[in-house]
Design a protein around this motif. Structure first.
Motif, mmCIF file in Angstrom:
data_model
loop_
_atom_site.group_PDB
_atom_site.id
_atom_site.type_symbol
_atom_site.label_atom_id
_atom_site.label_comp_id
_atom_site.label_asym_id
_atom_site.label_seq_id
_atom_site.Cartn_x
_atom_site.Cartn_y
_atom_site.Cartn_z
ATOM 1 N N MET A 96 0.818 -1.202 0.000
ATOM 2 C CA MET A 96 0.000 0.000 0.000
ATOM 3 C C MET A 96 0.858 1.261 0.000
ATOM 4 S SD MET A 96 -3.147 -0.661 -0.295
ATOM 5 C CE MET A 96 -4.214 -2.114 -0.290
ATOM 6 N N ASN A 97 2.015 1.197 0.619
ATOM 7 C CA ASN A 97 2.940 2.332 0.609
ATOM 8 C C ASN A 97 3.401 2.619 -0.822
ATOM 9 O OD1 ASN A 97 5.802 3.242 2.728
ATOM 10 N ND2 ASN A 97 4.718 4.375 1.178
ATOM 11 N N ILE A 98 3.765 1.551 -1.536
ATOM 12 C CA ILE A 98 4.181 1.707 -2.937
ATOM 13 C C ILE A 98 3.018 2.217 -3.783
ATOM 14 C CG2 ILE A 98 4.945 0.456 -4.992
ATOM 15 C CD1 ILE A 98 6.458 -1.444 -3.092
ATOM 16 N N ALA A 99 1.815 1.681 -3.536
ATOM 17 C CA ALA A 99 0.639 2.131 -4.285
ATOM 18 C C ALA A 99 0.362 3.610 -4.048
ATOM 19 C CB ALA A 99 -0.581 1.297 -3.883
ATOM 20 N N ALA A 100 0.561 4.065 -2.795
ATOM 21 C CA ALA A 100 0.343 5.475 -2.477
ATOM 22 C C ALA A 100 1.353 6.364 -3.190
ATOM 23 C CB ALA A 100 0.417 5.691 -0.967
ATOM 24 N N VAL A 101 2.610 5.912 -3.263
ATOM 25 C CA VAL A 101 3.640 6.686 -3.961
ATOM 26 C C VAL A 101 3.322 6.781 -5.445
ATOM 27 C CG1 VAL A 101 6.073 6.716 -4.634
ATOM 28 C CG2 VAL A 101 5.439 6.156 -2.281
ATOM 29 N N VAL A 102 2.913 5.664 -6.042
ATOM 30 C CA VAL A 102 2.562 5.657 -7.467
ATOM 31 C C VAL A 102 1.351 6.547 -7.729
ATOM 32 C CG1 VAL A 102 1.741 4.230 -9.379
ATOM 33 C CG2 VAL A 102 3.559 3.379 -7.877
ATOM 34 N N ALA A 103 0.321 6.395 -6.897
ATOM 35 C CA ALA A 103 -0.886 7.213 -7.066
ATOM 36 C C ALA A 103 -0.571 8.690 -6.841
ATOM 37 C CB ALA A 103 -1.974 6.746 -6.096
ATOM 38 N N GLY A 104 0.295 8.988 -5.867
ATOM 39 C CA GLY A 104 0.699 10.376 -5.639
ATOM 40 C C GLY A 104 1.413 10.951 -6.844
ATOM 41 N N GLY A 105 2.257 10.129 -7.483
ATOM 42 C CA GLY A 105 2.910 10.576 -8.707
ATOM 43 C C GLY A 105 1.908 10.874 -9.809
ATOM 44 N N LEU A 106 0.876 10.024 -9.920
ATOM 45 C CA LEU A 106 -0.172 10.258 -10.918
ATOM 46 C C LEU A 106 -0.929 11.560 -10.638
ATOM 47 C CD1 LEU A 106 -1.651 6.656 -11.347
ATOM 48 C CD2 LEU A 106 -0.184 7.912 -12.942
ATOM 49 N N VAL A 107 -1.109 11.880 -9.357
ATOM 50 C CA VAL A 107 -1.783 13.133 -8.995
ATOM 51 C C VAL A 107 -0.984 14.330 -9.518
ATOM 52 C CG1 VAL A 107 -2.440 14.624 -7.070
ATOM 53 C CG2 VAL A 107 -2.962 12.182 -6.981
ATOM 54 N N PHE A 108 0.328 14.303 -9.332
ATOM 55 C CA PHE A 108 1.168 15.412 -9.798
ATOM 56 C C PHE A 108 1.183 15.481 -11.321
ATOM 57 C CE2 PHE A 108 2.862 15.383 -5.473
ATOM 58 C CZ PHE A 108 2.999 16.737 -5.236
ATOM 59 N N ILE A 109 1.236 14.323 -11.974
ATOM 60 C CA ILE A 109 1.198 14.308 -13.441
ATOM 61 C C ILE A 109 -0.121 14.884 -13.943
ATOM 62 C CG2 ILE A 109 1.124 12.793 -15.472
ATOM 63 C CD1 ILE A 109 3.056 10.928 -13.978
ATOM 64 N N ALA A 110 -1.229 14.471 -13.303
ATOM 65 C CA ALA A 110 -2.539 14.973 -13.689
ATOM 66 C C ALA A 110 -2.663 16.474 -13.455
ATOM 67 C CB ALA A 110 -3.637 14.232 -12.922
ATOM 68 N N SER A 111 -2.060 16.955 -12.361
ATOM 69 C CA SER A 111 -2.137 18.388 -12.066
ATOM 70 C C SER A 111 -1.410 19.206 -13.129
ATOM 71 C CB SER A 111 -1.551 18.679 -10.685
ATOM 72 O OG SER A 111 -0.149 18.491 -10.659
ATOM 73 N N VAL A 112 -0.265 18.699 -13.607
ATOM 74 C CA VAL A 112 0.464 19.390 -14.664
ATOM 75 C C VAL A 112 -0.314 19.336 -15.970
ATOM 76 C CG1 VAL A 112 2.578 19.373 -16.054
ATOM 77 C CG2 VAL A 112 2.704 18.959 -13.585
ATOM 78 N N THR A 113 -0.879 18.162 -16.275
ATOM 79 C CA THR A 113 -1.649 17.990 -17.514
ATOM 80 C C THR A 113 -2.855 18.907 -17.549
ATOM 81 O OG1 THR A 113 -0.961 15.668 -17.648
ATOM 82 C CG2 THR A 113 -2.889 16.325 -18.952
ATOM 83 N N GLU A 114 -3.520 19.051 -16.411
ATOM 84 C CA GLU A 114 -4.743 19.849 -16.363
ATOM 85 C C GLU A 114 -4.507 21.260 -15.815
ATOM 86 O OE1 GLU A 114 -7.861 17.644 -14.472
ATOM 87 O OE2 GLU A 114 -7.758 16.023 -15.947
#
Length: 340
Positions: free
Chosen positions: A202-220
């Protein structure tokens, strides 16, 4: 008094993230547990979530009441333009609680137990997913109060990459919290190692999902990077969360059980502080640069004053009662272990 009310709102959101998150996370952990280990996981899970099972949604109710009474414009806007994810989240809460009750207290054990189990684990996943989507939508700048068609007003406000990414990030955080808490409830080395593996996953999943949040924020084109790293408070909060995470894993290896729960709660506090400090007091960011503020869009002064007094008085009863509830469950668990 407005700052007292705002403080209680932030505290209610934090406690719901920590306590409700661990509660939902227990179901998420069960969802990703093999069939051979599910019964053992459920037994440990009941001991872990028992003290907060009946009380965790109190914090969500308090937050809703604060918005309804103290910030009616914000409450109306969110409940109107985000009513679809709100309804799904509330249905998930109801379905999850109902399924957990029936699978524990149903007088007849039959195939319906499988139905209850599936409803419980999937609603445990769906509920925090949409809770995160709602949180992301509030600051995504996608809520269009001037929309003239259904999709623009009630779907695109929340169905976007940034909000969905925050939803999955919230799911991962809930699973991580639950795994950390469950480590402290394990009764032998095999169970402890199993929950440590789940916590790591779950720690790894949170890091990956957190990275996706930052990518999405830049995209949008959402200024999340500035919100997080654009102030000394944000930088310190991120640093503190990162250091405490390293310390927590060191203590897990050393077999410490209580302090790792404290550190997990501290990390959630730092995450919430990081994501809310920079755009404070703006709680809802609208399309085309508009926003709703906890200061500018508060209710009448008399309403704020009465709400603040009620919250202060209520806390004198609620917080000690919650502490005693947790204490009682801990004594009960110790008594059960002694009997066996």
């Amino acid at each position: 008094m407005i700052y007292v009310v705002m403080g209680f709102l932030w505290l209610a959101l934090l406690l719901y993230l920590v306590m409700g998150g661990a509660d939902f996370g227990a179901g998420i952990i069960e969802l990703f547990t093999s069939n051979a280990n599910k019964s053992r996981t459920r037994r440990i899970m009941y001991n872990a979530i028992g003290p907060i099972w009946e009380a965790n949604h109190m914090w969500l109710i308090i937050a809703i009441v604060i918005l309804f009474v103290g910030f009616p414009v914000i409450y109306t806007t969110m409940s109107t333009y985000l009513h679809i994810p709100l309804v799904i989240m509330l249905m998930g809460i109801i379905a999850r609680g109902t399924a957990l009750t029936f699978r524990n207290y149903d007088a007849v054990t039959d195939n319906m137990q499988r139905v209850y189990n599936k409803i419980f684990v999937y609603s445990s996943f769906i509920t925090p997913l949409f809770l995160g989507i709602i949180a992301g939508s509030a600051v995504s700048g996608r809520i269009d109060t001037g929309a003239t068609d259904f999709l623009s007003a009630y779907v695109y406000s929340w169905l976007n990459l940034f909000s969905v990414a925050i939803g999955f990030f919230t799911v991962a955080l809930c699973g991580f919290l639950a795994a950390i808490y469950l480590i402290g409830e394990a009764n032998d080395e095999a169970e402890t190692k199993s929950f440590i593996r789940k916590a790591r996953f779950m720690n790894i999943a949170a890091v990956v999902a957190g990275g996706l949040v930052f990518i999405a924020s830049v995209t949008e084109q959402i200024p999340l990077v500035e919100w997080v790293f654009g102030s000394i408070i944000g930088v310190l909060a991120v640093s503190a969360a990162s250091i405490s995470l390293i310390v927590m894993w060191y203590l897990i290896v050393k077999g410490k059980r209580f302090i790792i729960r404290v550190l997990a709660g501290f990390q959630m506090t730092m995450i919430l502080l990081t994501t809310t400090y920079k755009h404070y007091p703006n709680i809802v960011i609208l399309k085309n640069g508009g926003y709703l503020s906890l200061i500018a869009d508060r209710g009448a002064d008399k309403a704020i004053e009465g709400l603040g007094i009620a919250l202060l008085i209520g806390s004198l009863f609620i917080l000690p009662a919650l502490g005693y509830l947790i204490y009682s469950f801990q004594r009960k668990d110790k008594g059960d272990l002694a009997e066996h």
